[in-house]
Design a protein around this motif. Structure first.
Motif, PDB file in Angstrom:
ATOM      1  N   GLN A   4      93.145  31.332   2.774  1.00  0.00           N
ATOM      2  CA  GLN A   4      94.172  30.466   3.345  1.00  0.00           C
ATOM      3  C   GLN A   4      93.831  30.183   4.808  1.00  0.00           C
ATOM      4  O   GLN A   4      93.591  31.115   5.573  1.00  0.00           O
ATOM      5  CB  GLN A   4      95.533  31.161   3.239  1.00  0.00           C
ATOM      6  CG  GLN A   4      96.704  30.315   3.647  1.00  0.00           C
ATOM      7  CD  GLN A   4      96.974  29.176   2.693  1.00  0.00           C
ATOM      8  OE1 GLN A   4      96.674  29.245   1.524  1.00  0.00           O
ATOM      9  NE2 GLN A   4      97.536  28.105   3.211  1.00  0.00           N
ATOM     10  N   PRO A   5      93.765  28.918   5.204  1.00  0.00           N
ATOM     11  CA  PRO A   5      93.371  28.586   6.586  1.00  0.00           C
ATOM     12  C   PRO A   5      94.248  29.258   7.640  1.00  0.00           C
ATOM     13  O   PRO A   5      95.453  29.386   7.474  1.00  0.00           O
ATOM     14  CB  PRO A   5      93.528  27.068   6.634  1.00  0.00           C
ATOM     15  CG  PRO A   5      93.372  26.620   5.223  1.00  0.00           C
ATOM     16  CD  PRO A   5      94.003  27.725   4.397  1.00  0.00           C
ATOM     17  N   ILE A   6      93.591  29.693   8.717  1.00  0.00           N
ATOM     18  CA  ILE A   6      94.279  30.254   9.870  1.00  0.00           C
ATOM     19  C   ILE A   6      93.696  29.613  11.122  1.00  0.00           C
ATOM     20  O   ILE A   6      92.592  29.081  11.099  1.00  0.00           O
ATOM     21  CB  ILE A   6      94.141  31.790   9.964  1.00  0.00           C
ATOM     22  CG1 ILE A   6      92.670  32.193  10.154  1.00  0.00           C
ATOM     23  CG2 ILE A   6      94.750  32.477   8.772  1.00  0.00           C
ATOM     24  CD1 ILE A   6      92.468  33.643  10.522  1.00  0.00           C
ATOM     25  N   GLU A   7      94.447  29.657  12.204  1.00  0.00           N
ATOM     26  CA  GLU A   7      93.942  29.161  13.483  1.00  0.00           C
ATOM     27  C   GLU A   7      93.805  30.339  14.426  1.00  0.00           C
ATOM     28  O   GLU A   7      94.721  31.144  14.574  1.00  0.00           O
ATOM     29  CB  GLU A   7      94.894  28.120  14.068  1.00  0.00           C
ATOM     30  CG  GLU A   7      94.807  26.793  13.348  1.00  0.00           C
ATOM     31  CD  GLU A   7      95.522  25.688  14.097  1.00  0.00           C
ATOM     32  OE1 GLU A   7      95.546  25.708  15.339  1.00  0.00           O
ATOM     33  OE2 GLU A   7      96.059  24.801  13.419  1.00  0.00           O
ATOM     34  N   LEU A   8      92.645  30.441  15.042  1.00  0.00           N
ATOM     35  CA  LEU A   8      92.390  31.471  16.040  1.00  0.00           C
ATOM     36  C   LEU A   8      92.185  30.780  17.376  1.00  0.00           C
ATOM     37  O   LEU A   8      91.448  29.796  17.459  1.00  0.00           O
ATOM     38  CB  LEU A   8      91.143  32.274  15.665  1.00  0.00           C
ATOM     39  CG  LEU A   8      91.205  33.015  14.329  1.00  0.00           C
ATOM     40  CD1 LEU A   8      89.828  33.561  13.956  1.00  0.00           C
ATOM     41  CD2 LEU A   8      92.227  34.126  14.381  1.00  0.00           C
TER      42      LEU A   8
END
Length: 136
Positions: A4-8
């Protein structure tokens, strides 16, 4: 682990990664051939994204392609990576990015002779973590 895409954040990544790892994962740099610490890794285990931990490649799909970078013939599942056209060197290549955090991992080429898929996922050691089965 989920793809699942995440933003860092940039700050979080700069804190988590060495400058060389950051250059590969976030600026699409390439480590020099034959220098990666995972090139000769032969134990059973799992390769994950160094930036986010996404599961990318099973050790059983790794093979010696003779190119100087760790090579795999397929990802753990099609959703683990994103494939994008790359014309940055004036030639057509396919970039491989982590589907979870959108980090650059390397490139895939249709020259994996003798592999079940015919593909060679040519990855940067600096973009990967490896966990041996006996360490999991």
């Amino acid at each position: 682990m989920s793809s699942q895409p995440i933003e860092l954040s940039d700050a979080e990544l700069r804190e988590r990664l060495t400058p060389a790892e950051y250059a590969v994962l976030r600026e699409a740099d390439t480590e020099r051939p034959w220098t990666g610490e995972l090139l000769d890794e032969e134990r059973a285990g799992l390769y994950t994204c160094k930036a986010c931990g996404n599961e990318l490649f099973a050790a059983g799909t790794k093979f010696d392609s003779g190119c100087g970078w760790p090579s795999f013939y397929e990802s753990v599942n099609p959703e683990a990576v994103t494939l994008l056209p790359d014309l940055s060197l004036g030639i057509e290549r396919t970039e491989v990015r982590c589907a979870r955090c959108d980090s650059h991992l390397g490139h895939v080429f249709p020259d994996g002779v003798g592999t079940p898929t015919g593909d060679r996922y040519c990855m940067n050691s600096l973009a990967l973590n490896f966990t041996a089965d006996d360490e999991a």
